[in-house]
Design a protein around this motif. Structure first.
Motif, mmCIF file in Angstrom:
data_model
loop_
_atom_site.group_PDB
_atom_site.id
_atom_site.type_symbol
_atom_site.label_atom_id
_atom_site.label_comp_id
_atom_site.label_asym_id
_atom_site.label_seq_id
_atom_site.Cartn_x
_atom_site.Cartn_y
_atom_site.Cartn_z
ATOM 1 N N LEU A 173 28.330 41.003 64.291
ATOM 2 C CA LEU A 173 29.124 40.657 63.116
ATOM 3 C C LEU A 173 30.591 40.860 63.471
ATOM 4 O O LEU A 173 30.942 41.857 64.113
ATOM 5 C CB LEU A 173 28.724 41.558 61.944
ATOM 6 N N VAL A 174 31.441 39.915 63.067
ATOM 7 C CA VAL A 174 32.864 39.975 63.414
ATOM 8 C C VAL A 174 33.687 40.055 62.126
ATOM 9 O O VAL A 174 33.475 39.277 61.187
ATOM 10 C CB VAL A 174 33.288 38.750 64.247
ATOM 11 N N LEU A 175 34.655 40.978 62.110
ATOM 12 C CA LEU A 175 35.441 41.246 60.898
ATOM 13 C C LEU A 175 36.817 40.583 60.911
ATOM 14 O O LEU A 175 37.706 40.993 60.169
ATOM 15 C CB LEU A 175 35.597 42.762 60.707
ATOM 16 N N GLY A 176 36.994 39.560 61.736
ATOM 17 C CA GLY A 176 38.194 38.748 61.638
ATOM 18 C C GLY A 176 39.349 39.167 62.526
ATOM 19 O O GLY A 176 39.251 40.059 63.358
ATOM 20 N N ALA A 182 19.491 46.992 66.014
ATOM 21 C CA ALA A 182 20.879 47.367 66.275
ATOM 22 C C ALA A 182 21.792 46.194 65.926
ATOM 23 O O ALA A 182 21.474 45.032 66.190
ATOM 24 C CB ALA A 182 21.075 47.764 67.726
ATOM 25 N N LEU A 183 22.927 46.522 65.333
ATOM 26 C CA LEU A 183 23.936 45.531 64.969
ATOM 27 C C LEU A 183 25.263 45.964 65.574
ATOM 28 O O LEU A 183 25.710 47.097 65.361
ATOM 29 C CB LEU A 183 24.069 45.433 63.447
ATOM 30 N N ALA A 184 25.908 45.067 66.310
ATOM 31 C CA ALA A 184 27.251 45.330 66.820
ATOM 32 C C ALA A 184 28.271 44.750 65.849
ATOM 33 O O ALA A 184 28.130 43.616 65.385
ATOM 34 C CB ALA A 184 27.427 44.702 68.199
ATOM 35 N N VAL A 185 29.284 45.532 65.540
ATOM 36 C CA VAL A 185 30.347 45.088 64.638
ATOM 37 C C VAL A 185 31.658 45.087 65.417
ATOM 38 O O VAL A 185 32.085 46.128 65.934
ATOM 39 C CB VAL A 185 30.455 45.982 63.397
ATOM 40 N N LEU A 186 32.288 43.911 65.491
ATOM 41 C CA LEU A 186 33.538 43.718 66.220
ATOM 42 C C LEU A 186 34.629 43.365 65.222
ATOM 43 O O LEU A 186 34.354 42.728 64.192
ATOM 44 C CB LEU A 186 33.416 42.564 67.215
ATOM 45 N N SER A 187 35.845 43.750 65.526
ATOM 46 C CA SER A 187 36.962 43.377 64.664
ATOM 47 C C SER A 187 38.236 43.253 65.479
ATOM 48 O O SER A 187 38.342 43.795 66.577
ATOM 49 C CB SER A 187 37.159 44.418 63.554
ATOM 50 N N ASP A 188 39.195 42.522 64.923
ATOM 51 C CA ASP A 188 40.551 42.470 65.469
ATOM 52 C C ASP A 188 40.555 42.150 66.962
ATOM 53 O O ASP A 188 41.053 42.911 67.784
ATOM 54 C CB ASP A 188 41.277 43.783 65.158
ATOM 55 N N LYS A 226 37.289 27.815 57.759
ATOM 56 C CA LYS A 226 35.939 27.857 57.193
ATOM 57 C C LYS A 226 35.361 29.272 57.125
ATOM 58 O O LYS A 226 34.229 29.457 56.663
ATOM 59 C CB LYS A 226 35.017 26.954 58.014
ATOM 60 N N LEU A 227 36.127 30.253 57.576
ATOM 61 C CA LEU A 227 35.610 31.622 57.565
ATOM 62 C C LEU A 227 35.644 32.196 56.154
ATOM 63 O O LEU A 227 36.647 32.061 55.456
ATOM 64 C CB LEU A 227 36.443 32.503 58.506
ATOM 65 N N PRO A 228 34.586 32.873 55.725
ATOM 66 C CA PRO A 228 34.568 33.483 54.390
ATOM 67 C C PRO A 228 35.398 34.768 54.372
ATOM 68 O O PRO A 228 35.735 35.327 55.421
ATOM 69 C CB PRO A 228 33.085 33.794 54.178
ATOM 70 N N PRO A 249 28.243 35.623 62.713
ATOM 71 C CA PRO A 249 28.901 35.623 61.404
ATOM 72 C C PRO A 249 30.271 36.283 61.517
ATOM 73 O O PRO A 249 30.424 37.305 62.188
ATOM 74 C CB PRO A 249 27.958 36.447 60.525
ATOM 75 N N CYS A 250 31.272 35.691 60.864
ATOM 76 C CA CYS A 250 32.641 36.175 61.013
ATOM 77 C C CYS A 250 33.403 35.968 59.707
ATOM 78 O O CYS A 250 33.291 34.912 59.078
ATOM 79 C CB CYS A 250 33.334 35.416 62.144
#
Length: 237
Positions: free
Chosen positions: A33-36, A3-9, A109-111, A58-59
């Motif tokens: 995983l964080v989407l910024g 399972a992968l949790a994806v967070l954003s905003d 430093k975030l991609p 990772p973000c």
């Protein structure tokens, strides 16, 4: 199944982030995983950025993160919504003044994009779209362009944020996921939102909604002189 949790905003909302962290611990989800967009809108940008930095998740960089780094009118013009009004400008100016050097260093430093190899295939994550950090990809976005992005990246899963509007769409053999916003809902539901993806041969995703201490963050907004954002916070707008 992995399972992968994806967070954003996350938008400087430490109470909502803590609620999500507690839910992930309860579910024993370790991959995140964080989407910024760690900063902006709410009153604890440094604490939220520090929490993400310490987590090791990772973000990618969000448009608001990049706006703060650019600063001033350049930040507004290049990275925020075109034609923003005086209230969003006031929030941006407040955030720019409050963000510390260590937060700026972390954000710098975030991609712009992250690729992960998963049991389901390649996963590509960005903030707005694969073409532009502040492009809005809404739930009814044309399927042809979603399919083209998946094909171009050779991806089985595409994760996008920015709109604060969660959705999960099956596109051909791939999956497109917007987890919505942890920190600042805009779909009329003030609860935090994130996505939980099952990374099997046929990946599946669900949107998770969570209550958080809204009163605490509203109080901090008011103390910061940003009262105009309080009503919208309670309304999920």
């Amino acid at each position: 199944m992995t399972a992968l949790a994806v967070l954003s905003d996350l938008h400087a909302n430490l109470s909502a982030l803590r609620a999500v962290q507690a839910d992930l611990a309860r579910r024993n989800v370790e991959q995140v995983l964080v989407l910024g967009d760690l900063v902006g809108y709410l009153a604890r940008p440094n604490q939220v950025a520090r929490a993400v930095a310490r987590s090791g998740w990772p973000c990618v960089a969000g448009n608001y993160d990049l706006a703060v780094l650019a600063g001033g009118e350049q930040g507004v013009d290049d990275f925020l919504r075109r034609g923003i009004g005086p209230e969003p400008r006031a929030v941006f100016a407040w955030t720019e003044r409050r963000v510390r050097d260590d937060t700026r260093d972390f954000l710098s430093k975030l991609p712009h994009e992250i690729e992960l190899q998963t049991p389901a295939g390649r996963l590509v994550a960005t903030h707005g779209s694969p073409d532009a950090v502040r492009q809005y990809v809404y739930p009814d976005h044309p399927e042809a362009e979603l399919a083209a992005w998946l094909e171009r990246a050779g991806a089985a899963i595409l994760c996008l944020g920015h709109t604060h509007l969660p959705f999960v769409r099956r596109v051909g053999g791939g999956l497109v996921v917007n987890p919505g916003s942890v920190g600042k809902a805009k779909d009329g539901d003030p609860r935090a939102s994130y996505a939980l993806i099952e990374l099997g041969a046929e990946p599946r995703a669900e949107i998770v909604r969570l209550e958080w201490d809204l009163d605490a963050e509203a109080r901090l907004l008011a103390e910061a002189g940003l009262e105009a954002g309080v009503d919208r916070l309670y309304q999920g707008r």
